[in-house]
Scaffold this active site. Structure first.
Site, PDB file in Angstrom:
ATOM      1  N   LYS A   1       0.360  -1.483  -0.168  1.00 51.49           N
ATOM      2  CA  LYS A   1      -0.076   0.162  -0.072  1.00 51.49           C
ATOM      3  C   LYS A   1       1.251   1.377  -0.057  1.00 51.49           C
ATOM      4  O   LYS A   1       0.937   2.431  -1.123  1.00 51.49           O
ATOM      5  CB  LYS A   1      -1.031   0.419   1.123  1.00 51.49           C
ATOM      6  CG  LYS A   1      -2.602  -1.276   1.239  1.00 51.49           C
ATOM      7  CD  LYS A   1      -2.960  -0.950   2.289  1.00 51.49           C
ATOM      8  CE  LYS A   1      -3.862  -2.211   2.021  1.00 51.49           C
ATOM      9  NZ  LYS A   1      -4.711  -3.033   3.725  1.00 51.49           N
TER      10      LYS A   1
ATOM     11  N   GLN B   1      -5.244  -1.218   9.506  1.00 45.02           N
ATOM     12  CA  GLN B   1      -5.022  -2.877   9.170  1.00 45.02           C
ATOM     13  C   GLN B   1      -6.078  -4.185   9.653  1.00 45.02           C
ATOM     14  O   GLN B   1      -5.352  -3.804  10.812  1.00 45.02           O
ATOM     15  CB  GLN B   1      -3.676  -3.124   8.535  1.00 45.02           C
ATOM     16  CG  GLN B   1      -3.444  -4.116   7.781  1.00 45.02           C
ATOM     17  CD  GLN B   1      -3.861  -4.447   6.111  1.00 45.02           C
ATOM     18  OE1 GLN B   1      -3.946  -3.344   5.684  1.00 45.02           O
ATOM     19  NE2 GLN B   1      -4.566  -5.637   5.812  1.00 45.02           N
TER      20      GLN B   1
ATOM     21  N   ASP C   1     -12.138   2.547   3.363  1.00 43.60           N
ATOM     22  CA  ASP C   1     -11.704   0.631   3.684  1.00 43.60           C
ATOM     23  C   ASP C   1     -13.509   1.084   3.041  1.00 43.60           C
ATOM     24  O   ASP C   1     -14.047  -0.399   2.753  1.00 43.60           O
ATOM     25  CB  ASP C   1     -11.521   0.443   4.379  1.00 43.60           C
ATOM     26  CG  ASP C   1     -10.150  -0.242   4.721  1.00 43.60           C
ATOM     27  OD1 ASP C   1      -9.819  -0.746   2.847  1.00 43.60           O
ATOM     28  OD2 ASP C   1      -9.612  -0.494   5.277  1.00 43.60           O
TER      29      ASP C   1
END
Ligand code: NAP
Length: 279
Positions: free
Chosen positions: A51, A95, A118
């Site tokens: 990422k 995460q 997200d």
């Protein structure tokens, strides 16, 4: 047709690079993505590294905040609140999975919905299911873009989604409804999964069972998107028996090289969208 996720993701990143450069000239600022990583989970460490790498490649600011596995929940929540206030940060991602002592729901709900790249915040989930503008979870968003590579007009198609997780199956269902598909959502209690699949023009497999979807589960000419990432003795395989399905399907995504690369590219795309809305 094999739908090439690696190539599609590279094209999307190239487009994002141009958009970031334009934003830099018009706003004198670039989108900033902050990832919070708790603990030492090896898969999470690889995802976060990628990422960071791709965010930099498209010209964004990118930062990873790392905490040990025993960090107190309130430390993480305070950091999120700090990032919510920081005008340089357009996207915040924590995460997953998190260690057990940290409440995942509390963490997700602390992220400002406008910075929730997200798309997991209940406000974004609700907006997506109501058909309003929202951050869309990255993996289903990537699946939609790959589907469009195989078929531009999905209206009226019968889609079967295998799996109903908040991460994949449910948001994918909403995206397919938005495209005017007729959607059947299946799960571990579905009585005859093969029969359901055989009726599908589109199959989205997001289960976590290696090669579950066989060639004789697929109608001739169907499009099959494989979300699964399963570690086996013979390497990483998807939820679809690729070799068998390729013989009957109109189009299928491989694993690796299908949905996986799209997830990070879509995360970057969400970060650009959040920047635009915040500015
Ligand atoms: P998950 O949360 O474990 O959900 C799995 C879903 O599959 C559940 O809804 C479950 O039903 C259903 N299921 C289990 N066994 C089944 C069966 N025999 N028949 C039909 N449905 C069944 O998984 P997830 O997080 O959505 O992930 C799914 C897969 O995608 C995994 O392999 C994961 O590694 C992969 N993944 C890939 C990416 C990517 O970027 N490509 C991103 C995320 C995840 P119940 O609800 O009834 O339990």
């Amino acid at each position: 047709m094999i739908i090439d996720g690696k190539k599609t993701a590279a094209e999307l990143r190239q487009e994002l690079k141009k958009r970031v450069a334009e934003l830099k000239s018009t706003h004198n600022a670039v989108p900033g993505l902050t990832v919070i990583l708790v603990g030492e989970d090896p898969a999470s460490k690889i995802y976060v590294k990628n990422k960071e790498k791709f965010a930099k490649e498209v010209g964004m600011n990118s930062e990873v905040i790392r905490y040990p596995a025993d960090v107190e929940e309130k430390v993480v929540l305070n950091k999120i609140n700090e990032l919510n206030e920081d005008k340089k940060i357009s996207g915040i991602l924590v995460q997953l999975p998190l260690p057990k002592h940290i409440d995942k729901r509390k963490v997700i709900e602390t992220i400002l919905p406008g910075k929730d790249v997200d798309g997991f915040h209940p406000m974004n989930v609700g907006n997506l299911s109501s058909g309003y503008d929202s951050s869309i979870p990255c993996t289903p968003l990537g699946c939609s873009l790959l589907l469009k590579k195989a078929e531009k007009n999905l209206s009226g198609k019968h889609a079967v989604v295998i799996g109903r997780s908040n991460l994949n199956g449910k948001p994918m269902t909403q995206l397919l409804l938005k495209e005017n598909c007729t959607v059947t959502v299946t799960h571990s209690k579905t009585k005859d999964l093969k029969a359901e699949c055989l009726r599908a023009d589109i199959i989205i497999a997001a289960v976590g069972i290696p090669k579950l979807v066989k060639g004789d589960w697929v109608k001739k000419g169907a499009i099959v998107i494989d979300v699964g990432i399963n570690k086996t003795d013979s390497g990483i395989v998807g939820d679809v028996d690729f070799d068998q399905v390729l013989k009957v399907a109109k189009a299928v995504t491989p694993v690796p090289g299908g949905v996986g690369p799209m997830t990070i590219a879509c995360l970057l795309s969400n970060t650009v969208e959040c920047f635009k809305k915040l500015n």
